[in-house]
Design a protein around this motif. Structure first.
Motif, PDB file in Angstrom:
ATOM      1  N   HIS A  40       0.871  -1.183   0.000  1.00  0.00           N
ATOM      2  CA  HIS A  40       0.000   0.000   0.000  1.00  0.00           C
ATOM      3  C   HIS A  40       0.905   1.228   0.000  1.00  0.00           C
ATOM      4  O   HIS A  40       1.463   1.600   1.034  1.00  0.00           O
ATOM      5  N   SER A  41       1.093   1.846  -1.162  1.00  0.00           N
ATOM      6  CA  SER A  41       2.126   2.879  -1.302  1.00  0.00           C
ATOM      7  C   SER A  41       1.613   4.313  -1.263  1.00  0.00           C
ATOM      8  O   SER A  41       2.412   5.243  -1.379  1.00  0.00           O
ATOM      9  N   THR A  42       0.325   4.529  -1.068  1.00  0.00           N
ATOM     10  CA  THR A  42      -0.192   5.897  -1.127  1.00  0.00           C
ATOM     11  C   THR A  42       0.345   6.797  -0.016  1.00  0.00           C
ATOM     12  O   THR A  42       0.382   8.009  -0.175  1.00  0.00           O
ATOM     13  N   GLY A  43       0.791   6.221   1.098  1.00  0.00           N
ATOM     14  CA  GLY A  43       1.319   7.021   2.197  1.00  0.00           C
ATOM     15  C   GLY A  43       2.833   7.156   2.176  1.00  0.00           C
ATOM     16  O   GLY A  43       3.421   7.680   3.118  1.00  0.00           O
ATOM     17  N   ILE A  44       3.473   6.680   1.098  1.00  0.00           N
ATOM     18  CA  ILE A  44       4.934   6.706   1.025  1.00  0.00           C
ATOM     19  C   ILE A  44       5.409   7.903   0.209  1.00  0.00           C
ATOM     20  O   ILE A  44       4.935   8.139  -0.895  1.00  0.00           O
ATOM     21  N   GLY A  57       6.999   8.485   5.518  1.00  0.00           N
ATOM     22  CA  GLY A  57       5.550   8.305   5.475  1.00  0.00           C
ATOM     23  C   GLY A  57       5.149   7.055   6.224  1.00  0.00           C
ATOM     24  O   GLY A  57       5.776   6.692   7.224  1.00  0.00           O
ATOM     25  N   TRP A  58       4.108   6.393   5.728  1.00  0.00           N
ATOM     26  CA  TRP A  58       3.561   5.257   6.454  1.00  0.00           C
ATOM     27  C   TRP A  58       3.045   4.175   5.525  1.00  0.00           C
ATOM     28  O   TRP A  58       2.749   4.420   4.354  1.00  0.00           O
ATOM     29  N   PRO A  60       0.400   0.421   6.104  1.00  0.00           N
ATOM     30  CA  PRO A  60      -0.524  -0.143   7.084  1.00  0.00           C
ATOM     31  C   PRO A  60      -0.038  -1.407   7.805  1.00  0.00           C
ATOM     32  O   PRO A  60      -0.609  -1.767   8.827  1.00  0.00           O
ATOM     33  N   GLN A  61       0.999  -2.055   7.299  1.00  0.00           N
ATOM     34  CA  GLN A  61       1.466  -3.287   7.930  1.00  0.00           C
ATOM     35  C   GLN A  61       2.977  -3.297   8.043  1.00  0.00           C
ATOM     36  O   GLN A  61       3.682  -2.797   7.157  1.00  0.00           O
ATOM     37  N   ARG A  62       3.462  -3.903   9.107  1.00  0.00           N
ATOM     38  CA  ARG A  62       4.896  -3.905   9.411  1.00  0.00           C
ATOM     39  C   ARG A  62       5.736  -4.507   8.286  1.00  0.00           C
ATOM     40  O   ARG A  62       6.787  -3.980   7.950  1.00  0.00           O
ATOM     41  N   GLN A  63       5.293  -5.616   7.714  1.00  0.00           N
ATOM     42  CA  GLN A  63       6.087  -6.265   6.666  1.00  0.00           C
ATOM     43  C   GLN A  63       6.205  -5.403   5.408  1.00  0.00           C
ATOM     44  O   GLN A  63       7.117  -5.583   4.608  1.00  0.00           O
ATOM     45  N   GLN A  64       5.322  -4.435   5.248  1.00  0.00           N
ATOM     46  CA  GLN A  64       5.385  -3.563   4.082  1.00  0.00           C
ATOM     47  C   GLN A  64       6.534  -2.552   4.173  1.00  0.00           C
ATOM     48  O   GLN A  64       6.979  -2.029   3.157  1.00  0.00           O
ATOM     49  N   VAL A  65       7.033  -2.300   5.374  1.00  0.00           N
ATOM     50  CA  VAL A  65       8.188  -1.408   5.533  1.00  0.00           C
ATOM     51  C   VAL A  65       9.379  -2.029   4.813  1.00  0.00           C
ATOM     52  O   VAL A  65      10.032  -1.379   3.986  1.00  0.00           O
ATOM     53  N   GLN A  66       9.649  -3.295   5.115  1.00  0.00           N
ATOM     54  CA  GLN A  66      10.768  -3.983   4.466  1.00  0.00           C
ATOM     55  C   GLN A  66      10.509  -4.180   2.979  1.00  0.00           C
ATOM     56  O   GLN A  66      11.414  -4.050   2.163  1.00  0.00           O
ATOM     57  N   ARG A  67       9.282  -4.473   2.621  1.00  0.00           N
ATOM     58  CA  ARG A  67       8.939  -4.673   1.211  1.00  0.00           C
ATOM     59  C   ARG A  67       9.223  -3.411   0.403  1.00  0.00           C
ATOM     60  O   ARG A  67       9.796  -3.461  -0.677  1.00  0.00           O
ATOM     61  N   ALA A  68       8.831  -2.265   0.931  1.00  0.00           N
ATOM     62  CA  ALA A  68       9.058  -0.997   0.237  1.00  0.00           C
ATOM     63  C   ALA A  68      10.552  -0.736   0.060  1.00  0.00           C
ATOM     64  O   ALA A  68      10.993  -0.288  -1.003  1.00  0.00           O
ATOM     65  N   ASN A  86       6.918   4.374   8.733  1.00  0.00           N
ATOM     66  CA  ASN A  86       6.266   3.977   9.968  1.00  0.00           C
ATOM     67  C   ASN A  86       5.051   3.133   9.636  1.00  0.00           C
ATOM     68  O   ASN A  86       4.517   3.212   8.533  1.00  0.00           O
ATOM     69  N   VAL A  87       4.593   2.376  10.630  1.00  0.00           N
ATOM     70  CA  VAL A  87       3.374   1.580  10.473  1.00  0.00           C
ATOM     71  C   VAL A  87       2.231   2.363  11.106  1.00  0.00           C
ATOM     72  O   VAL A  87       2.327   2.827  12.240  1.00  0.00           O
ATOM     73  N   ARG A  88       1.183   2.533  10.332  1.00  0.00           N
ATOM     74  CA  ARG A  88       0.004   3.221  10.847  1.00  0.00           C
ATOM     75  C   ARG A  88      -1.221   2.470  10.366  1.00  0.00           C
ATOM     76  O   ARG A  88      -1.451   2.347   9.160  1.00  0.00           O
ATOM     77  N   THR A  89      -1.981   1.965  11.288  1.00  0.00           N
ATOM     78  CA  THR A  89      -3.206   1.259  10.924  1.00  0.00           C
ATOM     79  C   THR A  89      -4.306   2.264  10.656  1.00  0.00           C
ATOM     80  O   THR A  89      -4.249   3.406  11.105  1.00  0.00           O
TER      81      THR A  89
END
Length: 95
Positions: A40-44, A57-58, A60-68, A86-89
């Motif tokens: 989910h890249s809209t917050g990056i 930016g942010w 929604p999930q922790r594993q997406q930080v590393q993925r990005a 950062n992770v932001r739900t």
């Protein structure tokens, strides 16, 4: 001789990638992030300077930080990634 082959392959792999304009690099990283599955890249937000890409930016999930970070590193011309995501739900309240 293994030493000769090793030295030859090192010189080939050690050649630096061609420098690309920062705006082009940032655009390509944004494009790669938007096309990456399960991200989910809209917050990056992406900034590039001399081949160093900074992600802020942010997600929604922790594993997406590393993925990005991995997606950004895969873009041609990226020398290093500073990943400050950062992770932001969805339901989390901001300060």
């Amino acid at each position: 001789m293994p030493n000769g082959a090793s030295a030859q392959s090192q010189s080939i792999s050690a050649s630096p990638p061609r420098n690309r304009p920062d705006s082009e690099l940032a655009r390509d990283v944004r494009r790669a992030l938007s096309r990456a599955p399960n991200l989910h890249s809209t917050g990056i937000h992406v900034q590039a300077r001399h081949g160093v890409v900074t992600l802020t930016g942010w997600v929604p999930q922790r594993q997406q930080v590393q993925r990005a970070g991995s997606v950004a590193r895969s873009v041609r011309g990226v020398r290093r990634v500073n990943n400050h995501l950062n992770v932001r739900t969805r339901g989390a309240s901001g300060h």
